[in-house]
Design an enzyme around this catalytic site. Structure first.
Site, PDB file in Angstrom:
ATOM      1  CG  HIS A  12      35.760  36.775  -5.727  1.00 17.12           C
ATOM      2  ND1 HIS A  12      36.221  37.187  -4.490  1.00 17.12           N
ATOM      3  CD2 HIS A  12      36.822  36.191  -6.336  1.00 17.12           C
ATOM      4  CE1 HIS A  12      37.499  36.848  -4.378  1.00 17.12           C
ATOM      5  NE2 HIS A  12      37.892  36.258  -5.481  1.00 17.12           N
ATOM      6  CG  HIS A  30      41.735  37.639  -9.086  1.00 17.07           C
ATOM      7  ND1 HIS A  30      40.542  38.297  -8.993  1.00 17.07           N
ATOM      8  CD2 HIS A  30      41.695  36.651  -8.161  1.00 17.07           C
ATOM      9  CE1 HIS A  30      39.813  37.736  -8.048  1.00 17.07           C
ATOM     10  NE2 HIS A  30      40.488  36.734  -7.526  1.00 17.07           N
ATOM     11  CD  GLU A  90      44.594  28.465 -11.127  1.00 14.90           C
ATOM     12  OE1 GLU A  90      45.136  28.606 -12.246  1.00 14.90           O
ATOM     13  OE2 GLU A  90      45.062  27.741 -10.225  1.00 14.90           O
ATOM     14  CG  ASP A  91      39.127  29.664  -9.964  1.00 11.39           C
ATOM     15  OD1 ASP A  91      39.625  28.529  -9.875  1.00 11.39           O
ATOM     16  OD2 ASP A  91      39.377  30.575  -9.158  1.00 11.39           O
ATOM     17  CG  ASP A 130      41.742  36.564  -4.116  1.00 14.71           C
ATOM     18  OD1 ASP A 130      40.519  36.494  -4.359  1.00 14.71           O
ATOM     19  OD2 ASP A 130      42.509  35.584  -4.161  1.00 14.71           O
ATOM     20  CG  ASP A 153      45.718  50.058  23.612  1.00 13.58           C
ATOM     21  OD1 ASP A 153      45.320  49.140  24.353  1.00 13.58           O
ATOM     22  OD2 ASP A 153      46.521  49.881  22.686  1.00 13.58           O
TER      23      ASP A 153
END
Ligand code: MN
Length: 496
Positions: free
Chosen positions: A49, A73, A77-78, A141, A264
């Site tokens: 990821h 990132h 947190e994880d 993300d 269009d």
């Protein structure tokens, strides 16, 4: 792990020869370590990821810090990482970006109340103003999460998809990132309105195909005439995204979708090398295909859209008298339309690194760039509150009740209405509140109970010795932080 970080590095080197490949590599190793043993819903290693996010950020030509922060990132947190490690290995700037992404990520949109929405959007703008890269990382993300949404439990998908349609796609649009907006919408559409999505995929097929064949014929003719006039051009068909097609089809509230009204569904796009050639190309188009009367030409080159979009749009009678939309733009306008803010960012970076022998100049250039973003955000904020579209969907009163003020460096602070320079000082740092000598707003000295307005630049002139907080300030401060600190000081003073 099947991912090879050298692929991303190669991508970065194509636009940034000064990239520190070793740093990117060690960030990748750090990320894999921090997510050891973790899997995504799809069953793949978690680290795939952040890898994909780094790759998306590289495709937007962002700088090393942003790409490294993209890799890192989720590690705090994880994963199993600590902030101190990130600071030690990759620097405070990267750590701040990671903090920002985590904070923006906490803005969940579980409750669909308008207040909630407004509040969160406001916070998002604020983070954006502090450092636009935070929001770009967050968008990358979300983009990857949407690309892999099929693996998520079905009961969660709907919420994530709606959140994407309500927050992230409009945000990408605000930032002028057309291709991101389109992809986010189409990915979300499938899970937010599954029945309509499936019906539309089925019913639109023949219309897309037919339109593409018309475009092909026109392309042939136009390329020949453009070449005759010595105009270098790329011509291709642009398929309308499903979600915006769906919105257009159901605009009139009709039950039966009338595809013949959509001119269009596939547009013809001509990309040339200069604005002057845009107008010449338009002339060539009209010479061979009659413009449709009364629908008119939209010249977004002379009058760009608020998000910076530029192009000329015209509608002409194509083969079989079918109406076809033609869009003409330069290469630069094209980059801008697809990547918006990110294109700006990359451009500014390239410009500043070009002047890299003059370190002083560089600093100034970067600072200016930051400030112009801040100004633009204030403009957007105004626009948010005026725009009928937005007003009908949500109330933006929340924005009206807040003040965005700036430090002389361009940092943005969000203060409630009625806030004063004293509130500002305590918001910047609680200790600054004890050293308020005087205050300047927009370069002029003001009394400490001056009421700040959105857009004000506030400068606190520090006293040499502690100078407060004063009890009398309680008469005019409006923020909780100022009130609390002044009262704390009052108690301590009476005890000691
Ligand atoms: Mn993530």
């Amino acid at each position: 792990m099947t991912k090879n970080i050298n692929e991303v590095i190669k991508q970065i080197e194509s636009f940034n020869p000064d990239t520190e490949a070793d740093k990117i590599k060690s960030a990748w190793e750090f990320t894999q370590l921090a997510h050891t043993g973790q899997k995504r819903f799809s069953g793949e290693d978690y680290a795939e990821h952040p890898y994909e996010i780094a790759s998306i950020l590289a495709s937007w030509k962002l700088d090393d810090d942003a790409i490294i922060a993209g890799l890192l990132h989720d590690t705090i947190e994880d994963g199993g990482a600590e902030r101190e490690d990130i600071v030690a290995l990759f620097g405070e700037d990267v750590a701040l970006l990671v903090d920002g992404v985590t904070k923006v990520g906490e803005l969940r949109f579980k409750k669909y109340t308008e207040d909630h929405f407004t509040e969160n959007l406001r916070k998002m703008i604020l983070y954006m103003a502090r450092d636009i890269r935070v929001v770009l990382i967050k968008l990358a993300d979300r983009l990857h999460n949407m690309r892999t949404l099929v693996a998520v439990k079905s009961e969660k998908r709907g919420r994530i998809a709606r959140e994407t349609l309500e927050i992230y796609a409009p945000l990408a649009e605000r930032l002028g990132m057309g291709s991101v907006k389109g992809e986010l919408e189409d990915l979300a559409f499938r899970f937010a309105y599954t029945k309509d999505y499936e019906k539309l995929v089925l019913e639109s097929k023949t219309y897309y195909k037919e339109a593409e064949e018309h475009i092909k014929k026109m392309k042939h003719v136009l390329l020949r005439h453009l070449a005759e006039e010595k105009i270098e051009a790329r011509v291709h068909g642009r398929k309308k995204h499903l979600y915006s097609l769906w919105n257009k089809l159901k605009r009139d509230g009709e039950k039966v979708w009338d595809f013949d009204k959509i001119h269009d569904i596939v547009a013809l796009r001509i990309i040339v090398d200069s604005p002057a050639h845009c107008y010449s190309a338009l002339g060539i188009v009209h010479a061979h295909y009659k413009p449709v009367p009364n629908i008119g030409i939209s010249d977004f080159i002379a009058q760009p859209k608020p998000n910076g979009y530029q192009s000329i749009h015209t509608k002409v009678f194509g083969p079989d008298k079918r109406i076809v939309e033609v869009q003409v733009r330069t290469e630069e306008m094209h980059e801008q339309a697809e990547y918006g803010v990110a294109a700006h960012w990359a451009y500014a970076q390239a410009k500043t690194s070009g002047a890299s022998n003059e370190m002083l100049n560089k600093g100034v250039a970067v600072e200016k760039e930051k400030l112009s973003w801040v100004k633009q955000l204030v403009e957007w904020q105004k626009e948010f509150t005026n725009s009928k579209d937005y007003l009908s969907a949500v109330k933006f009163d929340g924005l009206n009740h807040r003040n965005f003020v700036f430090s002389p460096k361009g940092d943005v602070y969000d203060l409630p209405r009625g806030a004063t320079p004293v509130d500002f000082a305590f918001t910047v740092h609680t200790s600054l509140g004890g050293f308020i000598g005087s205050a300047k707003v927009n370069g002029k000295l003001v009394p400490l109970d001056y009421k700040l307005k959105s857009g004000d630049v506030v400068e606190i002139i520090k006293s040499k010795k502690p100078n407060g907080p004063h009890r009398s300030w309680l008469d005019f401060v409006v923020t909780t932080v100022a009130r609390r600190e002044i009262e704390k000081h009052k108690r301590q003073a009476s005890h000691g």
